[in-house]
Write a protein that holds these residues in place. Structure first.
Motif, short mmCIF file in Angstrom:
data_model
loop_
_atom_site.label_atom_id
_atom_site.label_comp_id
_atom_site.label_asym_id
_atom_site.label_seq_id
_atom_site.Cartn_x
_atom_site.Cartn_y
_atom_site.Cartn_z
N MET A 1 0.84 -1.17 0.00
CA MET A 1 0.00 0.00 0.00
C MET A 1 0.89 1.24 0.00
N LEU A 2 0.49 2.23 -0.75
CA LEU A 2 1.25 3.46 -0.85
C LEU A 2 0.70 4.48 0.14
N TYR A 3 1.58 5.04 0.94
CA TYR A 3 1.21 6.06 1.92
C TYR A 3 1.96 7.34 1.63
N ARG A 4 1.35 8.45 2.02
CA ARG A 4 2.01 9.75 2.02
C ARG A 4 1.74 10.39 3.37
N VAL A 5 2.63 11.28 3.77
CA VAL A 5 2.48 11.96 5.06
C VAL A 5 2.45 13.46 4.81
N GLU A 6 1.43 14.11 5.36
CA GLU A 6 1.38 15.56 5.38
C GLU A 6 2.00 16.00 6.70
N CYS A 7 2.73 17.09 6.67
CA CYS A 7 3.34 17.52 7.92
C CYS A 7 3.42 19.03 8.02
N HIS A 8 3.50 19.50 9.24
CA HIS A 8 3.75 20.91 9.53
C HIS A 8 5.26 21.09 9.51
N SER A 9 5.69 22.11 8.81
CA SER A 9 7.12 22.41 8.76
C SER A 9 7.32 23.86 9.18
N TYR A 11 10.47 25.67 11.46
CA TYR A 11 11.87 26.01 11.24
C TYR A 11 12.63 24.89 10.53
N LYS A 12 12.02 23.71 10.43
CA LYS A 12 12.64 22.60 9.70
C LYS A 12 11.54 21.75 9.08
N TYR A 13 11.90 20.97 8.05
CA TYR A 13 10.92 20.11 7.39
C TYR A 13 10.57 18.92 8.28
N GLY A 14 9.32 18.52 8.21
CA GLY A 14 8.89 17.31 8.93
C GLY A 14 8.84 17.49 10.42
N GLN A 15 8.56 18.69 10.85
CA GLN A 15 8.56 18.98 12.29
C GLN A 15 7.47 18.22 13.03
N ARG A 16 6.26 18.12 12.41
CA ARG A 16 5.14 17.44 13.07
C ARG A 16 4.19 16.91 12.00
N PRO A 17 3.93 15.60 11.96
CA PRO A 17 2.99 15.06 10.98
C PRO A 17 1.56 15.50 11.32
N GLU A 25 -7.60 8.52 0.56
CA GLU A 25 -8.25 9.00 1.78
C GLU A 25 -7.24 9.70 2.67
N ARG A 26 -7.72 10.76 3.33
CA ARG A 26 -6.88 11.53 4.25
C ARG A 26 -7.29 11.18 5.68
N HIS A 27 -6.32 10.74 6.49
CA HIS A 27 -6.57 10.36 7.88
C HIS A 27 -5.86 11.38 8.77
N GLU A 28 -6.66 12.28 9.34
CA GLU A 28 -6.11 13.35 10.17
C GLU A 28 -5.52 12.80 11.46
N ILE A 29 -4.32 13.25 11.79
CA ILE A 29 -3.68 12.84 13.04
C ILE A 29 -4.22 13.71 14.17
N ILE A 30 -4.77 13.04 15.19
CA ILE A 30 -5.33 13.78 16.31
C ILE A 30 -4.43 13.74 17.54
N GLU A 31 -3.49 12.78 17.55
CA GLU A 31 -2.59 12.68 18.70
C GLU A 31 -1.24 12.09 18.28
N THR A 40 19.44 8.07 12.12
CA THR A 40 18.95 7.92 10.75
C THR A 40 17.61 8.60 10.49
N GLY A 41 16.90 9.02 11.53
CA GLY A 41 15.60 9.62 11.28
C GLY A 41 14.86 10.06 12.51
N ILE A 42 13.64 10.52 12.25
CA ILE A 42 12.72 10.97 13.30
C ILE A 42 11.51 10.05 13.25
N PHE A 43 11.09 9.55 14.39
CA PHE A 43 9.99 8.60 14.49
C PHE A 43 8.82 9.21 15.23
N PHE A 44 7.61 8.80 14.82
CA PHE A 44 6.39 9.23 15.50
C PHE A 44 5.44 8.04 15.59
#
Length: 70
Positions: A1-9, A11-17, A25-31, A40-44
């Motif tokens: 399955m192909l996923y994409r992530v929208e995020c708030h950026s 002062y830096k990219y990918g600050q908060r998904p 379909e868009r699944h809004e993150i509530i928490e 190697t990365g940032i995890f949520f």
């Protein structure tokens, strides 16, 4: 399955998904349950409005997101 992530950026990219997109379909993150960093990365762990939990990883070296349903 192909996923994409929208995020708030601020002062830096990918600050908060903000949403996970899959199958047109868009699944809004509530928490953001947990957030951590590694060399190697940032995890949520997040919960969406439709009660689905995901683990998101922003891979710094590839400038891309990976998504796992948990």
């Amino acid at each position: 399955m192909l996923y994409r992530v929208e995020c708030h950026s601020g002062y830096k990219y990918g600050q908060r998904p903000t949403a996970v997109l899959s199958n047109g379909e868009r699944h809004e993150i509530i928490e953001i349950i947990r957030e951590w960093k590694s060399p190697t990365g940032i995890f949520f762990q997040v919960l969406t409005a439709d009660d689905q939990a995901y683990e998101l990883k922003y891979k710094l070296d590839r400038d891309e997101w990976s998504v796992s349903v948990i």
